[in-house]
Structures are given as structure tokens and as C-alpha cells.
Scaffold this motif. Structure first.
Motif: not given
Length: 289
Positions: A16-42
């Protein structure tokens, strides 16, 4: 007391579709981009707000680190041709005295959504400043919050929680606010997430022929330590374990008196191989609309 929780959810089962807020320090490291890309595609997750977080306390921090994260959030959305509400968070950690909250658009969005809903899930990839500020300003919303967060080290054998890693140190007071609140917490400790180390060559071989894969690889090589041959994609493990609970094992721990003295669910094991396989399959199937 520690209790292991088993999951029956199948990775191939419709969710079932779940609603979330995502809070990210994207500029800090490389891993944020990968994590965000994954959840954007979900497709099973609806992101109701994408908040930017600071990493200002780091000795590597750029000026206006929150603004840097906000810009990168929008850059990734643009690359994927997606449109989400993006909000600026705190510019630095919570204050030492007086009104300790950092007043920001992200904080007030958390408050607004929490007041409108029976339950609000927030995935936090960096400092807890935005969430903690919301609880500090409106303590009654805490009991509605389910907070998934990457940070700390948990010694499961001795039930000892250490807070000397990056995310807690970006805002120690914010972590205290969360630990001593009624918010339900799901914590991915770094001593568990460390299993997510991957070689650049492997990642490149599997993703370089996809437009988004190439974009993410560029983030790796253009980062200030872009010559590294391997990295731990920390944030991807938290996002993936949220999407598919059977990618991780949760263990309930009664924390010590100086760490909230309450029950918190910690991830004690992860299936890094399954997480990476899911990431590759999802990425390669993604097309811009």
C-alpha cells in the motif's frame, strides 16, 4: 530487554502507498543522492515534503550547508523530471539556551502535517534538527511521529548506545530531544549500516549505461573526496529497509536512563546484497515521464 521482530512482508508483494516526509543533508556525502533516487523511484511511497538539512557543524562543511543540500535536492528532482515540495530546513544545530528551536519552513511543515494526520512518518538522513525543533515547539505532536533515522552505534550485547558518529554530532541536543520524546523511533546504527560498502568499479559497471546511473556516478567522482575507490552508501540502507522491511531485522532495545529510558527499535542486521540488487533493478527500469 531486547526483542527480535520478524517480518513476513515479501519483496515482490504489492504494498500500500505510504506517505512520508524525507529530511536529507544531501550536500554532505554521496550516499544521499543514491538514497533519494531510490525512494523517488518507489511507487509504494508518496513523499509529501522533501526537507533540506544542514551539516554545518562538520569541519568539512561548506558555507550555508543547508542551502547547498536544498539546491542538490532540486537538482536531482530536475534530473529525474519529478516535482515535489522542497523546503529549506535549519541553517545550523539547535541553540544552547532560550528558544532552542531552529525555526524553518521544514520544521513548520512537520508541525502542520502532524496536526492534520493521525500518524506522520519522517525519514531522516542527517541531523535531527528539523524534527527536534518541531517537537520542541509543539511537544504534543511527538506521539504521532514515526522517525526513521541513520545514526549512533548500538552494542546489542551490552545495550550500550554511543553517539560519537557524524549525524548525532551535527546536533547532539536534537538527538536528546528525540530520545526523550514520545516519538516512535527506528534507528539504523552505523555499525550495522557499514555492511553497505561498495566498490566504485562495481557500481560503474552496473549503472553507467543508464542516464540516472551516470548522473549518480558523477556525484561520486565530483565530490571533494571523489578519488575514493569504495564508499559506504549509508543512507541507501535506511531507505531500502523502510521500503522493504524484510531487508532488515529490527531489535527492540530498552535504552539506558541517560538515553531516554524507553523502547526503541534498532536495525540489528541488514541484507546488503538484496538492497543493492533491488537498487540496480529499480534504477535500470526507471524512465523519465
Amino acid at each position: 530487554m531486547m526483542v527480535c521482530l520478524a517480518f513476513s512482508t515479501s519483496t515482490i508483494q504489492a504494498q500500500e502507498v505510504r506517505s512520508v516526509i524525507v529530511d536529507a543533508d544531501t550536500g554532505n556525502e554521496v550516499d544521499d543522492f543514491y538514497a533519494l533516487a531510490r525512494i523517488f523511484m518507489e511507487p509504494s511511497v508518496e513523499i509529501t515534503a522533501l526537507n533540506s538539512a544542514h551539516w554545518q557543524t562538520s569541519h568539512w562543511a561548506v558555507p550555508n550547508s543547508m542551502e547547498n543540500s536544498h539546491r542538490l535536492n532540486q537538482q536531482l528532482l530536475g534530473e529525474m523530471n519529478l516535482n515535489l515540495k522542497t523546503l529549506r530546513g535549519a541553517t545550523a544545530r539547535m541553540y544552547d539556551w532560550g528558544d532552542r528551536a531552529q525555526h524553518s519552513a521544514a520544521t513548520y511543515e512537520i508541525i502542520r502535517q502532524a496536526k492534520e494526520k493521525d500518524e506522520l512518518t519522517i525519514l531522516v538522513l542527517g541531523a535531527l534538527t528539523n524534527v527536534a525543533s518541531a517537537i520542541y515547539l509543539e511537544p504534543e505532536i511527538a506521539k504521532k511521529l514515526k522517525v526513521y533515522w541513520l545514526g549512533t552505534t548500538m552494542d546489542f550485547a551490552n545495550r550500550v548506545l554511543k553517539r560519537d558518529d557524524f549525524n548525532p554530532l551535527m546536533d547532539p541536543y536534537a538527538l536528546d530531544v528525540l530520545l526523550n520524546s514520545e516519538a516512535e523511533m527506528f534507528i539504523m546504527p552505523i555499525n550495522v549500516a557499514v555492511a553497505m560498502e561498495i566498490d566504485f568499479d562495481e557500481l560503474q559497471a552496473k549503472t553507467q549505461d543508464h542516464f540516472l546511473g551516470k548522473f549518480l556516478l558523477d556525484r561520486w567522482t565530483n565530490h571533494l573526496d571523489g578519488s575514493r575507490k569504495s564508499r559506504i552508501l549509508w543512507d541507501l540502507v535506511l531507505i531500502s529497509a523502510f521500503i522493504y522491511p524484510d531487508f532488515g531485522t529490527l531489535t527492540e532495545v530498552q535504552t539506558s536512563r541517560d538515553n531516554g529510558n524507553r523502547k526503541i527499535k534498532f536495525y540489528s542486521e541488514i541484507d546488503s546484497e538484496a538492497i543493492y540488487q533491488d537498487f540496480y533493478e529499480t534504477l535500470l527500469a526507471f524512465e523519465k515521464e
